[in-house]
Design a protein around this motif. Sequence first.
Motif, PDB file in Angstrom:
ATOM      1  N   SER A 178      -5.108  11.942  -0.955  1.00  0.00           N
ATOM      2  CA  SER A 178      -5.951  11.182  -0.031  1.00  0.00           C
ATOM      3  C   SER A 178      -6.533   9.981  -0.769  1.00  0.00           C
ATOM      4  O   SER A 178      -6.737  10.045  -1.989  1.00  0.00           O
ATOM      5  CB  SER A 178      -7.083  12.057   0.498  1.00  0.00           C
ATOM      6  OG  SER A 178      -6.565  13.134   1.256  1.00  0.00           O
ATOM      7  N   PRO A 179      -6.804   8.890  -0.062  1.00  0.00           N
ATOM      8  CA  PRO A 179      -7.333   7.695  -0.736  1.00  0.00           C
ATOM      9  C   PRO A 179      -8.738   7.928  -1.278  1.00  0.00           C
ATOM     10  O   PRO A 179      -9.556   8.604  -0.650  1.00  0.00           O
ATOM     11  CB  PRO A 179      -7.336   6.636   0.368  1.00  0.00           C
ATOM     12  CG  PRO A 179      -7.381   7.425   1.644  1.00  0.00           C
ATOM     13  CD  PRO A 179      -6.602   8.673   1.373  1.00  0.00           C
ATOM     14  N   THR A 180      -9.009   7.370  -2.438  1.00  0.00           N
ATOM     15  CA  THR A 180     -10.338   7.422  -3.026  1.00  0.00           C
ATOM     16  C   THR A 180     -11.156   6.223  -2.549  1.00  0.00           C
ATOM     17  O   THR A 180     -10.633   5.316  -1.892  1.00  0.00           O
ATOM     18  CB  THR A 180     -10.245   7.380  -4.560  1.00  0.00           C
ATOM     19  OG1 THR A 180      -9.698   6.100  -4.945  1.00  0.00           O
ATOM     20  CG2 THR A 180      -9.359   8.492  -5.090  1.00  0.00           C
TER      21      THR A 180
ATOM     22  N   ALA B  78       0.832  -1.205   0.000  1.00  0.00           N
ATOM     23  CA  ALA B  78       0.000   0.000   0.000  1.00  0.00           C
ATOM     24  C   ALA B  78       0.865   1.253   0.000  1.00  0.00           C
ATOM     25  O   ALA B  78       0.415   2.322  -0.403  1.00  0.00           O
ATOM     26  CB  ALA B  78      -0.914   0.008   1.226  1.00  0.00           C
TER      27      ALA B  78
ATOM     28  N   ASN C 248      -5.185   4.136   8.183  1.00  0.00           N
ATOM     29  CA  ASN C 248      -4.696   4.780   6.970  1.00  0.00           C
ATOM     30  C   ASN C 248      -3.410   4.105   6.511  1.00  0.00           C
ATOM     31  O   ASN C 248      -2.309   4.611   6.738  1.00  0.00           O
ATOM     32  CB  ASN C 248      -4.448   6.273   7.211  1.00  0.00           C
ATOM     33  CG  ASN C 248      -3.927   6.979   5.970  1.00  0.00           C
ATOM     34  OD1 ASN C 248      -4.038   6.470   4.853  1.00  0.00           O
ATOM     35  ND2 ASN C 248      -3.332   8.147   6.148  1.00  0.00           N
TER      36      ASN C 248
ATOM     37  N   ASP D  56      -9.552   3.188  -3.879  1.00  0.00           N
ATOM     38  CA  ASP D  56      -8.373   2.829  -3.095  1.00  0.00           C
ATOM     39  C   ASP D  56      -8.787   2.020  -1.866  1.00  0.00           C
ATOM     40  O   ASP D  56      -8.186   0.999  -1.539  1.00  0.00           O
ATOM     41  CB  ASP D  56      -7.621   4.081  -2.636  1.00  0.00           C
ATOM     42  CG  ASP D  56      -6.903   4.789  -3.766  1.00  0.00           C
ATOM     43  OD1 ASP D  56      -6.503   4.105  -4.728  1.00  0.00           O
ATOM     44  OD2 ASP D  56      -6.750   6.020  -3.684  1.00  0.00           O
ATOM     45  N   ARG D  57      -9.804   2.503  -1.183  1.00  0.00           N
ATOM     46  CA  ARG D  57     -10.265   1.818   0.028  1.00  0.00           C
ATOM     47  C   ARG D  57     -10.832   0.439  -0.307  1.00  0.00           C
ATOM     48  O   ARG D  57     -10.597  -0.526   0.408  1.00  0.00           O
ATOM     49  CB  ARG D  57     -11.323   2.670   0.742  1.00  0.00           C
ATOM     50  CG  ARG D  57     -10.755   3.912   1.394  1.00  0.00           C
ATOM     51  CD  ARG D  57     -11.796   4.623   2.245  1.00  0.00           C
ATOM     52  NE  ARG D  57     -11.250   5.812   2.866  1.00  0.00           N
ATOM     53  CZ  ARG D  57     -10.538   5.814   3.994  1.00  0.00           C
ATOM     54  NH1 ARG D  57     -10.300   4.675   4.619  1.00  0.00           N
ATOM     55  NH2 ARG D  57     -10.070   6.940   4.487  1.00  0.00           N
TER      56      ARG D  57
ATOM     57  N   GLN E 100       1.966   8.511   1.609  1.00  0.00           N
ATOM     58  CA  GLN E 100       1.698   9.944   1.679  1.00  0.00           C
ATOM     59  C   GLN E 100       2.919  10.717   2.168  1.00  0.00           C
ATOM     60  O   GLN E 100       3.220  11.800   1.653  1.00  0.00           O
ATOM     61  CB  GLN E 100       0.505  10.199   2.599  1.00  0.00           C
ATOM     62  CG  GLN E 100      -0.818   9.731   2.016  1.00  0.00           C
ATOM     63  CD  GLN E 100      -1.965   9.832   3.011  1.00  0.00           C
ATOM     64  OE1 GLN E 100      -1.763   9.750   4.226  1.00  0.00           O
ATOM     65  NE2 GLN E 100      -3.175  10.014   2.501  1.00  0.00           N
TER      66      GLN E 100
ATOM     67  N   TRP F 171      -2.094   4.048   3.851  1.00  0.00           N
ATOM     68  CA  TRP F 171      -1.380   4.844   2.848  1.00  0.00           C
ATOM     69  C   TRP F 171      -0.478   5.891   3.484  1.00  0.00           C
ATOM     70  O   TRP F 171       0.150   6.665   2.786  1.00  0.00           O
ATOM     71  CB  TRP F 171      -2.381   5.553   1.933  1.00  0.00           C
ATOM     72  CG  TRP F 171      -3.316   4.636   1.250  1.00  0.00           C
ATOM     73  CD1 TRP F 171      -3.108   3.927   0.089  1.00  0.00           C
ATOM     74  CD2 TRP F 171      -4.634   4.279   1.680  1.00  0.00           C
ATOM     75  NE1 TRP F 171      -4.213   3.174  -0.213  1.00  0.00           N
ATOM     76  CE2 TRP F 171      -5.169   3.363   0.741  1.00  0.00           C
ATOM     77  CE3 TRP F 171      -5.419   4.647   2.774  1.00  0.00           C
ATOM     78  CZ2 TRP F 171      -6.447   2.820   0.865  1.00  0.00           C
ATOM     79  CZ3 TRP F 171      -6.686   4.105   2.908  1.00  0.00           C
ATOM     80  CH2 TRP F 171      -7.190   3.202   1.953  1.00  0.00           C
TER      81      TRP F 171
END
Length: 418
Positions: free
Chosen positions: A298-300, A61, A280, A303-304, A286, A282
């Motif tokens: 930020s994750p979409t 990730a 999170n 992504d989630r 980030q 990611w």
Amino acid sequence: MKKRYTLEKKQWDDPIEHAMPERARVPASFDIGGVRIAPATVLAPMAGVTDTVFRRFIKNASMFSTGEGGDVETATTNQQSGCGLIMTEFTSADGLSRMRETKRKRYLTYYDDEHPISAQLFGSNPVTLADSARICQDAGFDIVDLNLGCPAKRVVACNGGSGLLRDLPLIGEIFKAVRAAVSIPFTVKFRMGWNDKNIVCVELAKMAEDCGLNAVALHARTREDGYTGQARWEWIAAVKDAVSIPVIGNGDVRTPEDAAAMVEKTRCDAVMIGRVAPANPWIFRQIAQYTATGRYDSPTDQDRYRMIRDYFQKMVEEIEMENANEIARAEAITAAGQIAREKQARDCVGKMKQFAAWFTHGVPGGGALRKQIFDAKKGAAVLDAVDEFFTRRAEAAVASEEDEVVPAELVPAGEYCD
């Protein structure tokens, strides 16, 4: 009232919002002994969380590349990903030294793409810790780490974790015994002290350096603090001033801005991320993106969706592989073996439910998905619930683009963002 140190309870008390520092960024790399850690970010060891599935998941990730055509999903080594060093769950040295070789392998399982990886041990007996450190070295770990930070009552009761902070002479014996036992880098993660009347982190860091340890990591709270209040980063700075070996800062890093602010305020060599990672995953990507470009994504929803489903799928596959190995070792499928396999399956679903609360944090209507997951009895049902939830969200997004109306059933009454 008794304190329970579970990850679900480790919420931040009035977190400080840090502005983006103009100059400071998380370093591109640092060295622990002869091991290069790049970038200078570390996944904290978390009991019940950082098993091999979660570690590999975080690594994947976290992948980030600034090169032309770079893609965060490109296969890469851990040193090229947004997370520089991965650590195991803390493992009992007493248990590790006593258990059978087959069971020991299960506790020390990791994959080639997890390097560099550190094995964390806890205990209070210098001889036993030295023996267990040798086991970790023989198993191929790059680094061995001593836990002097866990505040859990059951660990402290055995004089492990932060319980040892009340006995510096014994810590010194442990440092010397483990250092003599292994040639790989040896590090320690500790808290400031037992309480505010017993702040020992600077003295402890100096002792670690004198005993030949290769790095120290400070969670800037006392054992008595647990996970409450603000982490006192000034003590990370004090430790950095006191020693020449690398200092890893830990405590209240929730965002890339926090990570950069910690480096700016403490001059630490690396940043360790703990409880934010399950919610999170990611965060490492980030931080890498922010370090490289000054901004981060930020994750979409997609992504989630990919993250939740991939993680749960990996967990199911890991359980299935363990079961297959058990069958291969057994001459016949005994009743006891069948019971053990059924327990593994239940544990898998239980862990999915545990992670569901973290993974759906910040997802509008996430409570509905959590309820479906908590009601599920099998791993396949969990995966179906995830698929259904995000399919409906995608369909709702298309509908909202057409008529700017979101179906009411997707947003439970009184709930928007978990």
